[in-house]
Design an enzyme around this catalytic site. Structure first.
Site, PDB file in Angstrom:
ATOM      1  N   LEU A   1       0.589   7.534  13.671  1.00 55.11           N
ATOM      2  CA  LEU A   1       0.446   6.992  12.320  1.00 55.11           C
ATOM      3  C   LEU A   1       0.727   5.495  12.384  1.00 55.11           C
ATOM      4  CD1 LEU A   1       2.374   9.663  10.200  1.00 55.11           C
ATOM      5  CD2 LEU A   1      -0.074   9.161  10.018  1.00 55.11           C
ATOM      6  N   ASP A   2      -0.031   4.700  11.634  1.00 61.05           N
ATOM      7  CA  ASP A   2       0.219   3.261  11.560  1.00 61.05           C
ATOM      8  C   ASP A   2       1.611   3.008  10.981  1.00 61.05           C
ATOM      9  OD1 ASP A   2      -2.351   2.754  12.454  1.00 61.05           O
ATOM     10  OD2 ASP A   2      -3.179   2.634  10.428  1.00 61.05           O
TER      11      ASP A   2
END
Length: 319
Positions: free
Chosen positions: A46-47
């Site tokens: 996930l960013d």
């Protein structure tokens, strides 16, 4: 002499609710440290801007991370209309600003058009690698490199709400692996003629895992404090949060064998079950206990694909 692994043997899957502002790898390292685990890995980055479900696989569970990487994901996303950015999210620089003149009906229509299979080019601001280097590093240097188009599937993309004062829409997306929500939002902004970028992204599900099973770093820290107050080992509370290894394999066909057959299987020998085995990976259960994944060999027998070292210790090696 073999080098001893640091930490303790921990096997299982933790559904971490990743907080905003840290990378998936940092979240992994923090969690691994708290558990004092010998081995751990995450399944699907996930960013830093994104939050939500990040399955952390400990020990033997790392053998099955690919099944979670390959499964579908569900997200809740908020997008700001009227502004397009370099990264398609709020971490980037604004490259264009336009008036927003859209109705709810237009939004619903354009959002619905994304459902189904399509081709998508990965964002330059992604962790995908080109010649061994993440794309985002090229992007930060102003270099654009060729990317392969991917087949993606948007199973559903629903319109949730529209804040007309702040020009922010919220959607829920159920998508196949490798789908970039930022790219969908950027494409939606172009279709609407005003531009758009992601301001919030929260992953609510990975495959069959529900949001209710997620645990935050703050909750883990609270359990550590509780264990300290009660003068008990941290594992007393932490290990209870772990899901069984085979929960990552719910989509696989299951073959049940006897304990004796399990002994043969766990030591790498193929078994003739006298049944027609399905193609691909199979979840193998011996006497009610998950012992690994198998597959059909050229003779139609069940052979080991990924076995569990921990199960070998439970069986006497067959003659």
């Amino acid at each position: 002499m073999a080098k001893r692994s640091k930490g303790r043997p921990v096997d299982g899957i933790l559904l971490l609710n990743k907080p905003i502002g840290i990378s998936s790898n940092k979240a992994l390292q923090q969690t691994k440290g708290v558990y004092f685990a010998q081995k751990a890995g995450h399944t699907g980055a996930l960013d830093p801007l994104a939050t939500g479900m990040l399955p952390i696989c400990f020990g033997e569970a790392t053998k099955f991370t690919q099944f979670l990487l390959d499964t579908d994901k569900t997200y809740v996303v908020r997008a700001k209309l009227g502004e397009r950015t370099t990264t398609s999210d709020s971490d980037g620089e604004i490259v264009s600003t336009k008036d927003v003149n859209v109705t709810r009906e237009q939004l619903i229509k354009e959002i619905a058009a994304f459902v189904g299979e399509s081709d998508q080019y990965p964002s330059m601001y992604s962790a995908l690698k080109y010649q061994g280097r993440p794309l985002y590093k090229y992007a930060r240097e102003g270099i654009e490199v060729p990317r392969k188009c991917r087949k993606i599937n948007v199973f559903s993309l629903t319109f949730d709400e529209f804040d007309e004062v702040n020009n922010v829409i919220q959607m829920t997306a159920h998508v196949s692996k490798g789908t970039y929500i930022r790219t969908i939002v950027d494409d939606l902004g172009e279709k609407l003629g005003c531009g758009a970028h992601v301001v919030m992204l929260h992953r609510t599900a990975v495959g069959q895992y529900p949001a209710e099973k997620m645990v935050s770093l703050d909750e883990i820290e609270a359990l550590l404090a509780k264990a300290k107050d009660e003068e008990v080992a941290p594992s007393t509370y932490l290990d209870a949060l772990l899901l069984p290894l085979d929960t990552a394999l719910v989509d696989l066909p299951v073959v049940e064998i006897s304990k004796e057959q399990g002994s043969i299987f766990s030591h790498g020998q193929a078994i003739d079950l006298d049944i027609d085995l399905p193609e691909g990976a199979i979840k193998v259960v011996a006497d009610g206990i998950f012992i690994g994944t198998g597959e059909r060999n050229a003779s139609g027998h069940l052979k080991v694909k990924r076995g569990l070292a921990s199960q070998q210790d439970d069986y006497v090696k067959p003659e």
